[in-house]
Design a protein around this motif. Structure first.
Motif, mmCIF file in Angstrom:
data_model
loop_
_atom_site.group_PDB
_atom_site.id
_atom_site.type_symbol
_atom_site.label_atom_id
_atom_site.label_comp_id
_atom_site.label_asym_id
_atom_site.label_seq_id
_atom_site.Cartn_x
_atom_site.Cartn_y
_atom_site.Cartn_z
ATOM 1 N N TYR A 241 92.892 35.091 8.136
ATOM 2 C CA TYR A 241 91.633 35.447 8.825
ATOM 3 C C TYR A 241 90.948 36.705 8.294
ATOM 4 O O TYR A 241 89.902 37.101 8.810
ATOM 5 C CB TYR A 241 91.901 35.602 10.330
ATOM 6 C CG TYR A 241 92.440 34.339 10.942
ATOM 7 C CD1 TYR A 241 91.654 33.186 10.984
ATOM 8 C CD2 TYR A 241 93.730 34.271 11.444
ATOM 9 C CE1 TYR A 241 92.136 32.003 11.516
ATOM 10 C CE2 TYR A 241 94.227 33.099 11.976
ATOM 11 C CZ TYR A 241 93.429 31.962 12.010
ATOM 12 O OH TYR A 241 93.924 30.801 12.541
ATOM 13 N N ILE A 245 90.350 39.581 11.686
ATOM 14 C CA ILE A 245 91.311 39.128 12.699
ATOM 15 C C ILE A 245 91.412 40.168 13.825
ATOM 16 O O ILE A 245 91.798 39.858 14.951
ATOM 17 C CB ILE A 245 92.702 38.869 12.079
ATOM 18 C CG1 ILE A 245 93.601 38.170 13.088
ATOM 19 C CG2 ILE A 245 93.337 40.161 11.575
ATOM 20 C CD1 ILE A 245 94.953 37.763 12.552
ATOM 21 N N SER A 273 84.453 36.734 15.466
ATOM 22 C CA SER A 273 85.860 36.986 15.140
ATOM 23 C C SER A 273 86.234 36.468 13.749
ATOM 24 O O SER A 273 85.514 35.660 13.145
ATOM 25 C CB SER A 273 86.739 36.288 16.182
ATOM 26 O OG SER A 273 86.552 34.889 16.075
ATOM 27 N N GLY A 274 87.373 36.900 13.263
ATOM 28 C CA GLY A 274 87.902 36.405 11.989
ATOM 29 C C GLY A 274 88.174 34.915 12.039
ATOM 30 O O GLY A 274 88.025 34.196 11.038
ATOM 31 N N GLU A 275 88.554 34.436 13.231
ATOM 32 C CA GLU A 275 88.826 33.016 13.402
ATOM 33 C C GLU A 275 87.531 32.214 13.210
ATOM 34 O O GLU A 275 87.512 31.189 12.533
ATOM 35 C CB GLU A 275 89.411 32.750 14.806
ATOM 36 C CG GLU A 275 90.786 33.353 15.044
ATOM 37 C CD GLU A 275 90.772 34.821 15.495
ATOM 38 O OE1 GLU A 275 89.782 35.538 15.216
ATOM 39 O OE2 GLU A 275 91.775 35.247 16.106
ATOM 40 N N GLU A 276 86.449 32.699 13.803
ATOM 41 C CA GLU A 276 85.148 32.045 13.681
ATOM 42 C C GLU A 276 84.672 32.083 12.213
ATOM 43 O O GLU A 276 84.138 31.102 11.690
ATOM 44 C CB GLU A 276 84.143 32.791 14.581
ATOM 45 C CG GLU A 276 82.771 32.166 14.661
ATOM 46 C CD GLU A 276 82.681 30.986 15.635
ATOM 47 O OE1 GLU A 276 83.707 30.623 16.232
ATOM 48 O OE2 GLU A 276 81.577 30.428 15.771
ATOM 49 N N ALA A 278 86.542 32.216 9.559
ATOM 50 C CA ALA A 278 87.349 31.284 8.756
ATOM 51 C C ALA A 278 86.900 29.844 8.981
ATOM 52 O O ALA A 278 86.825 29.045 8.043
ATOM 53 C CB ALA A 278 88.825 31.433 9.122
ATOM 54 N N GLU A 279 86.564 29.520 10.224
ATOM 55 C CA GLU A 279 86.213 28.132 10.542
ATOM 56 C C GLU A 279 84.839 27.742 10.002
ATOM 57 O O GLU A 279 84.667 26.663 9.452
ATOM 58 C CB GLU A 279 86.235 27.961 12.063
ATOM 59 C CG GLU A 279 86.232 26.504 12.477
ATOM 60 C CD GLU A 279 86.127 26.386 13.987
ATOM 61 O OE1 GLU A 279 86.799 27.143 14.699
ATOM 62 O OE2 GLU A 279 85.330 25.516 14.430
ATOM 63 N N CYS A 295 93.355 39.564 1.641
ATOM 64 C CA CYS A 295 92.539 39.657 2.865
ATOM 65 C C CYS A 295 91.060 39.476 2.547
ATOM 66 O O CYS A 295 90.275 39.185 3.440
ATOM 67 C CB CYS A 295 92.774 40.990 3.568
ATOM 68 S SG CYS A 295 91.913 42.382 2.801
ATOM 69 N N ARG A 297 87.441 38.197 1.683
ATOM 70 C CA ARG A 297 86.763 36.934 2.005
ATOM 71 C C ARG A 297 85.626 36.683 1.033
ATOM 72 O O ARG A 297 85.006 37.616 0.523
ATOM 73 C CB ARG A 297 86.161 36.957 3.403
ATOM 74 C CG ARG A 297 87.055 37.415 4.549
ATOM 75 C CD ARG A 297 88.076 36.393 4.978
ATOM 76 N NE ARG A 297 89.344 36.535 4.288
ATOM 77 C CZ ARG A 297 90.414 35.775 4.516
ATOM 78 N NH1 ARG A 297 90.372 34.829 5.423
ATOM 79 N NH2 ARG A 297 91.523 35.947 3.824
ATOM 80 N N TYR A 311 86.394 43.553 8.710
ATOM 81 C CA TYR A 311 86.361 43.824 10.150
ATOM 82 C C TYR A 311 85.369 44.933 10.483
ATOM 83 O O TYR A 311 84.568 44.821 11.412
ATOM 84 C CB TYR A 311 87.771 44.219 10.621
ATOM 85 C CG TYR A 311 87.807 44.862 11.977
ATOM 86 C CD1 TYR A 311 87.384 44.182 13.119
ATOM 87 C CD2 TYR A 311 88.266 46.176 12.134
ATOM 88 C CE1 TYR A 311 87.416 44.779 14.371
ATOM 89 C CE2 TYR A 311 88.300 46.781 13.377
ATOM 90 C CZ TYR A 311 87.869 46.088 14.497
ATOM 91 O OH TYR A 311 87.895 46.678 15.732
#
Ligand code: SF4
Length: 597
Positions: A241, A245, A273-276, A278-279, A295, A297, A311
């Motif tokens: 993430y 994250i 978020s990091g999750e969002e 990534a998705e 890490c 991106r 972040y």
């Protein structure tokens, strides 16, 4: 000694001359390299009280002892100078590949002096070193400059470090970029480069970095790679993430600064978020030189693409500006990379401007762009552009939040320490990080001792984030270890998985020496004290080891950290004691002698 290349490049832009000098081994051993050695040289070589943007300032770009070796994350370099933002000893760190390439070219550091009479760039190709005209690149953005310089030198394997328009226009929050989207972001180092009329440094090298005991080094690396892979943060969270994250984690702890630290909990944190990320946006991971953590991106958004965001950038443009539109945050992040602005300071300065508008201090008629309103996607992107290009009110924002808020008679609304904007952790909900912020030698920052690690992540052990017990001693050890890692040329994120002994093992295998953990931490303490002494010479005192009034006096109004303020006043005397300084935060004669200073 192995690890070092034993040579530095001294480039005088005033006389258009280049000299290759031997590295002082004695100083290198005492300060390791990177941040430590370059800090020592800046403290020695520039006169007290000079204007950071004058010819008298020097800019040192330094690799660490391990940079360019096979150690994981060993690609980092530091930019050390006197900060044009706050006159502290600036040191700004970047990853990517540029640092390793400089080492391959055969140099441990480049010292840049003077000022060119017209824009130039420096080309380093092993022993071939030239100062070349750069008029045609002046004014160009980072990606275009990078591509065109690679074409000009005719070597796609060369690495480019450059400033964007923000550095040229002497923005006090300008960064230096390498490989387009890696940033030496903080303390305004890009403005120092701009003040010297230096647009870029292109480097290409074909040498090796020798190590004293190759077998031992291999064995040590294999052990630490295992630790990095097996650690939950470096082996799972960060690779999956990225650093974002932390958005949900810090929000759940009620410490995600929102609307310029007026709140510490953001209802829409999930959306940034990091999750969002990534998705919905992640195209691929973008690791630095020899990094197994990856890490970094690389994202696609709205028909565009770019490296990042981290972040800190997500936070600065996200919750801190009340924005939950991740696409807009990605656009603002790219704008920073392209114009050469520090994402933390840029986002935080826009947040400060939004609060100045909220309170009626900046009048609507002064806002010559999109309304500076909380949550405005358009505002964060367009005001970043205006800051980078120095347009209208954007030129005032480009001087950073402390200068902006002071100009409007409201210095207390700048959420900064020593004029540098604070990062993405509210110290009212994480007591130790407040002590880190207040005592950081380069002003508010989280990578000069990261007590979020034990206080939130429980690494290396879980501390109570609301308690101040033991935080002074923890702060000192983390700050000293951080100074060492920066000077070795490794990424700080390795410290989630590695112990001080692991860094000692790497050091010994590379150098052929036999130092202990105590020796290593004493070196970190020495680095820290040299930086502190530099700042004192520039007029800093214990009065500057503080936090914005809001964080000391206004309780967090809602969320999981409700009711808390920073207890800095209680921690500071204990910290000075732990450092062996007097009650005014001044290193004693005994302390200095003990460190050989
Ligand atoms: S952990 Fe991230 S920032 Fe650090 S070296 Fe690896 S990719 Fe770069």
């Amino acid at each position: 000694m192995n690890g070092y290349q034993g040579k530095l490049l001294r480039v005088d832009l005033s006389s258009n001359s280049v000299n290759v000098e031997p590295l002082s081994l004695e100083k290198a051993v005492a300060f390791i390299g990177g941040r430590g050695l370059a800090g020592k040289l800046i403290a020695e070589e520039i006169p007290a009280g000079i204007d950071a943007l004058s010819e008298q300032n020097k800019l040192i770009i330094a690799t660490g002892l391990l940079t360019g070796t096979t150690a994981p994350t060993a690609g980092r370099y530091m930019v050390v100078t006197k900060s044009p933002l706050n006159n502290t000893i600036a040191s700004s760190n970047s990853g990517g590949f540029w640092g390793a390439e400089l080492k391959f070219a055969g140099y441990d550091m480049v010292i840049i002096e003077g000022k060119a009479s017209a824009p130039v760039y420096i080309y380093i190709n092993d022993d071939q070193i030239e100062i070349r005209p750069a008029d045609k690149y002046w004014g160009k953005w980072v990606a275009e400059t990078t591509d065109e310089l690679l074409e000009e030198v005719g070597d796609a394997k060369a690495r480019v470090l450059t400033i964007g328009p923000a550095g040229e226009k002497l923005s006090r929050i300008a960064s230096i970029m390498n490989e387009k989207d890696r940033a030496a972001g903080r303390t305004g180092v890009g403005a120092v480069m701009g003040s010297k009329n230096l647009k870029a440094i292109v480097v290409r090298g074909t040498n090796k970095v020798e190590v004293a005991d190759a077998d031992k080094y291999k064995e040590v690396i294999s052990g630490i790679m295992k630790k990095i892979r097996e650690n939950g943060v470096t082996g799972q969270g960060l690779p999956a993430y990225g650093t974002a994250i932390l958005v949900n984690i810090i929000n759940e702890n009620g410490s995600l600064p929102t609307n310029n630290f007026q709140e510490s909990y953001f209802d829409e944190a999930d959306q940034i978020s990091g999750e969002e990320l990534a998705e919905k946006y992640l195209e691929r991971k973008d690791p630095c030189f020899r990094c197994p953590i990856a890490c970094g991106r690389y994202c696609k958004f709205d028909g565009d693409e770019s490296g990042g965001p981290e972040y800190e950038s997500v936070w600065a443009y996200g919750s801190n500006c009340g924005v939950s539109d991740l696409t807009a945050i990605l656009k603002a992040n790219k704008m920073c990379n392209e114009l050469g602005l520090d994402t933390i300071s840029a986002g935080a300065t826009i947040a400060a401007a939004m609060e100045l508008v909220q309170r009626g201090i900046i009048k609507p008629e002064e806002v010559d762009g999109p309304a500076l309103e909380w949550g405005s996607s358009e505002a964060i992107v367009e005001w970043t552009r205006k800051m980078g290009l120095g347009e209208g009110l954007g030129a005032k924002l480009a001087m950073g939040s402390a200068n902006l808020c002071a100009e409007y008679g409201s210095p207390e609304l700048s959420m900064s320490v020593k004029k540098q904007e604070l990062p993405a952790y509210d110290p009212r909900g994480i007591q130790g990080i407040g002590l880190n912020y207040a005592t950081s030698n380069r002003g508010g920052c989280h990578v000069r001792g990261y007590l979020v690690s034990p206080e939130i992540l429980g690494i290396p052990e879980k501390l109570d984030r609301f308690s101040i017990e033991g935080k002074a001693e923890w702060a000192k050890v983390f700050q000293d270890l951080t100074a060492v890692i920066d000077s070795l040329g490794l990424c700080l994120f390795t410290s989630f998985a590695l112990s001080a002994q692991d860094y000692v093992d790497l050091y010994n295998a590379v150098s052929g020496k036999n130092i202990t953990v105590d020796d290593l931490l004493t070196t970190g303490d020495r680095i820290w004290n040299v930086e502190r002494l530099f700042n004192m010479q520039e007029g800093y005192t214990s009065k500057d080891d503080t936090l914005p009034k809001r964080l000391l006096e206004e309780e967090i109004s809602s969320g999981p950290s409700k009711g808390n303020v920073s207890r800095l006043a209680e921690m500071l005397p204990l910290y000075y004691k732990a450092r062996g300084w007097d009650e005014n935060g001044v290193p004693t004669e005994e302390k200095k002698q003990g460190l050989g200073l």
